[in-house]
Design an enzyme around this catalytic site. Sequence first.
Site, short mmCIF file in Angstrom:
data_model
loop_
_atom_site.label_atom_id
_atom_site.label_comp_id
_atom_site.label_asym_id
_atom_site.label_seq_id
_atom_site.Cartn_x
_atom_site.Cartn_y
_atom_site.Cartn_z
N GLY A 13 4.18 1.40 -1.26
CA GLY A 13 5.28 1.46 -2.22
C GLY A 13 5.87 0.09 -2.46
O GLY A 13 5.49 -0.88 -1.82
N SER A 14 6.80 0.01 -3.43
CA SER A 14 7.38 -1.29 -3.78
C SER A 14 8.58 -1.62 -2.91
O SER A 14 9.24 -0.74 -2.36
CB SER A 14 7.83 -1.26 -5.23
OG SER A 14 6.74 -0.90 -6.04
N VAL A 15 8.84 -2.93 -2.81
CA VAL A 15 9.93 -3.41 -1.97
C VAL A 15 10.96 -4.13 -2.84
O VAL A 15 10.61 -4.91 -3.72
CB VAL A 15 9.41 -4.39 -0.90
CG1 VAL A 15 10.53 -4.81 0.03
CG2 VAL A 15 8.28 -3.75 -0.11
N GLY B 24 0.80 -1.21 0.00
CA GLY B 24 0.00 0.00 0.00
C GLY B 24 0.84 1.26 0.00
O GLY B 24 0.36 2.33 -0.34
N ASP C 42 -3.58 -2.59 8.50
CA ASP C 42 -3.54 -3.35 7.25
C ASP C 42 -3.02 -4.77 7.49
O ASP C 42 -2.07 -5.21 6.87
CB ASP C 42 -2.68 -2.62 6.23
CG ASP C 42 -2.97 -3.08 4.79
OD1 ASP C 42 -3.94 -3.84 4.61
OD2 ASP C 42 -2.21 -2.70 3.88
#
Length: 822
Positions: free
Chosen positions: A503-505, A501, A615
């Site tokens: 950003g990318s990892v 939710g 979340d």
Amino acid sequence: MATRDNLTLTISLFFLCFSLNTHLSHGADTISANQTLSGDQTIVSAGGNFELGFYNPGNSSSYYICMWYKKVSTRTVAWVANRDSPISDKYSSVLMIRDGNLVLLNTQNQISIWSTNHTHPSPISVIAVLGDDGNLVLKEGFNSIEPIWQSFDYPSHTWLPGSKIAYNKRTNTHQRLTSWKNIEDPSTGLFSLNLDANNSQYLIMWNGSEQYWTSGPWNGQIFSLVPEMRANYIYNFSYVDNENESYFMYYLYNPSIISRFIMDVSGQVKQLTWLENTKEWNLFWSQPRQQCEVYAFCGAFGTCNQIIQPFCNCLRGFSPKSMADWNLSDYSGGCARTNLFQCENPMASNKDSDRFWEYPNMRLPEHPQSVAVNSATECKSSCLSNCSCTAYAYDSDNCSVWFGELVNLQQLGGNDGSGSTLYLRLAASEFSSAKSNKEIVIGAVVGSAVVLLVLVVIVIWTRQRRLVGSMKPVEGSLIAFGYRDLQTATKNFSEKLGGGGFGSVFKGTLPDSTVVAVKKLESINQGEKQFRTEVSTIGTIQHVNLVRLRGFCSEGNKKLLVYDYMQNGSLDSHLFQEKDGKVLDWKIRYQIALGTARGLAYLHEKCRDCIIHCDIKPENILLDVELCSKVADFGLAKLIGREFSRVLTTMRGTRGYLAPEWISGVAITAKADVYSYGMMLFELISGRRNSEQSEDGKVKFFPTWAASVVVEGGNLISLLDYRLGENADAEELRRIARVACWCIQDDENNRPTMGQVVQILEGVLEVNPPPLPQSLQIFIDNHEHIVFFTESSSSQSSQPQSNSRSTDSSQAKSTASTSNKS
Ligand SMILES: *[C@@H]1O[C@H](CO)[C@@H](O)[C@H](O)[C@H]1NC(C)=O
Ligand SMILES: *[C@@H]1O[C@H](CO)[C@@H](O)[C@H](O)[C@H]1NC(C)=O
Ligand SMILES: *[C@@H]1O[C@H](CO)[C@@H](O)[C@H](O)[C@H]1NC(C)=O
Ligand SMILES: *[C@@H]1O[C@H](CO)[C@@H](O)[C@H](O)[C@H]1NC(C)=O
Ligand SMILES: *[C@@H]1O[C@H](CO)[C@@H](O)[C@H](O)[C@H]1NC(C)=O
Ligand SMILES: *[C@@H]1O[C@H](CO)[C@@H](O)[C@H](O)[C@H]1NC(C)=O
Ligand SMILES: *[C@@H]1O[C@H](CO)[C@@H](O)[C@H](O)[C@H]1NC(C)=O
Ligand SMILES: *[C@@H]1O[C@H](CO)[C@@H](O)[C@H](O)[C@H]1NC(C)=O
Ligand SMILES: *[C@@H]1O[C@H](CO)[C@@H](O)[C@H](O)[C@H]1NC(C)=O
Ligand SMILES: *[C@@H]1O[C@H](CO)[C@@H](O)[C@H](O)[C@H]1NC(C)=O
């Protein structure tokens, strides 16, 4: 023992002392007119729950008539008769019936030390019976029902099931719990639990006057401010209000559970449950939650600190009035000044006037007086001019001064900035003399040399690691990375681990070969300072079941977080996709459930500010090399303060795991996480997404069916992931299924706290059959295209039909695409 004759008594006691060192008991639950209780003799209730006799709590030399739990191996006193009039010799005292009363007599002088003190018209054949409920009852003969007197009407610090905390409207009197003075002295202490009949709530009072805690009104189910004290779990609470009295009473559903409710010496009410296997009292909950919220806990001139042990310390220039009391955790005596003020000292010369010691970030003492002045200097001199002024504070043109004792002070920690600065008056001699000034200078020189040395070492170390001067530790153990370093570490963000939710990892490798996960945050529009503050807060949160934040990068709008890398990825990939034909076995699933609960309980309850995750879903549960679960992404949604119920403005979280209160728009509490966690438990049981679309386009919602099976006591194995081939511990499955149902209750007050979930999964707490959450039912009624899972469909279907395997939470296509329609 049938005589009151002194000589015979002495002889028999002599005999007792030498023949029987061990416990001697009447072997009965009754003291009747011809019997006495003395020395080591006791009576035991019929079912063996309680025992009554002489006892000296702790190592004190004072004896009391105490009632304790017979089945609890560490002696725990539930009631004390003569709490304010101890005796020193248990062999020269007897408890007996005299003139229709139960009396504690000194056998030497026949003086009554304690008595039940009632006046009854016919004092014939009165007996005292110790009941299995812990009630010592005085009545007329065995067959009488109406008690003449009962210990339930005179509770000490323990509230037993079946007794009352009451307010008598006719006599205007309270029946209250009162703390012991200290851990080995049962005499009446300062803290009491009272009923506020006007508002059907509890209050805790200090010294009968200062109220510092309230339970909030009773709504028939819970006390509004103590949802953990709900009736559903192990208690049955009831409130009665009639023309004579108002009271609360409770019963245990399962009478074999030993649970007690006490007004503790700490000034907190506590509920504890006895655990036979570990032989200890397990704290279920306590209120107020924080020790420093207890009024004047550290006494006069003492200051409370929530973060370091012991909680209480004396202010500078003061020392404990009674060290012996402090050693027994009784701080109420407070502290005394070690030196007179200069103004009190007739020998003092003028130039050595009193001075003020600065205490920043304090909760100010009670009962200030306001002075109208124009400046801080005037405020200071107004205090200095009156010898009984002990402190002042000056804040935004407000000058407060204190006369006499300072109570209820608290040293606030960290950087929450809500505190004020207190200036404490001290004799000038308390301030460092020339000599100690020199020491400070030397200290400072040595100190800076050390700092310099450390800096040099850091620089060398950093060079060696060829990190071009951009990696520096900030607050705590967090490292501030440069953007270029992370670019290098992640090979220009080439190996994507997943998206979330926020950003990318990406996977990365630091120069020292540690593998990390680097999260590139998107759309963070926080200021630099706020970002750093929040990140450093997250950095201080460390728990074995939480993914550790190692560092961050903040360069302009480039905001990144660096976490420990988890070898086994996220839970969803194990649960919903087969990995090389491997399926998570039941034992591991249970450990994952428990670990996740522990991590969340820590977030909710144990760290300084409550953090609501917002979340919770399998994508955010990561597994390390040993498949130990770690909660990821906490603290990002929003850091919320100590008040639980603050509305979150930005709605985060993934549909299908979202509690109904997200949709209805009321305040979000930690119970929203409990709901999501419950939804996730169903997926852990079934090994598939809770909602799936079948080939004919119908959406199946597993929890609806699962909850009905649990509520109706159906076959739980039918809920289990078919790939496990029914290999699950039946007891664990029962616990987890019931907990899951409790967690997804519509009314958040009916959901357990994460702490309770941990205890239930650990087997420490029993869990009752849950009711069916109403919204699941409504859900069905409103959406005709949703069908129940049926037993056959669940055990036959081959591959779960999840249409989204991405870890992108913000989209979450498959998971309950249904819930957003309501
Ligand atoms: C004591 O009195 C009770 C009746 O009050 C009687 O049943 C019992 O036998 C007596 N015990 C002794 C030791 O005299
Ligand atoms: C009582 O004293 C003994 C030894 O003197 C000590 O070991 C024990 O811990 C003490 N108990 C309490 C409750 O203080
Ligand atoms: C009983 O009454 C006497 C005299 O009225 C009083 O001194 C004593 O404190 C009372 N004891 C109890 C336990 O109430
Ligand atoms: C309860 O109400 C009565 C009358 O309405 C009032 O006199 C009393 O002080 C109130 N008690 C509390 C504890 O508020
Ligand atoms: C408690 O109150 C009583 C009178 O109401 C007072 O005499 C006593 O000093 C108070 N105790 C403390 C510790 O302040
Ligand atoms: C709860 O307590 C009330 C009395 O206070 C009793 O009538 C009721 O049966 C109890 N319910 C259960 C389930 O124990
Ligand atoms: C209140 O007390 C009176 C007198 O003792 C009694 O007759 C009445 O039944 C009591 N009312 C209730 C509700 O217990
Ligand atoms: C209090 O405890 C400390 C350390 O345990 C001990 O040295 C001291 O003698 C105790 N003081 C009193 C008065 O009991
Ligand atoms: C100091 O202040 C106290 C409390 O306000 C007051 O009673 C007293 O008279 C003052 N003393 C002087 C010397 O002003
Ligand atoms: C000064 O004190 C008064 C009363 O205590 C309070 O209402 C006011 O807000 C304070 N002013 C400031 C600026 O803190």
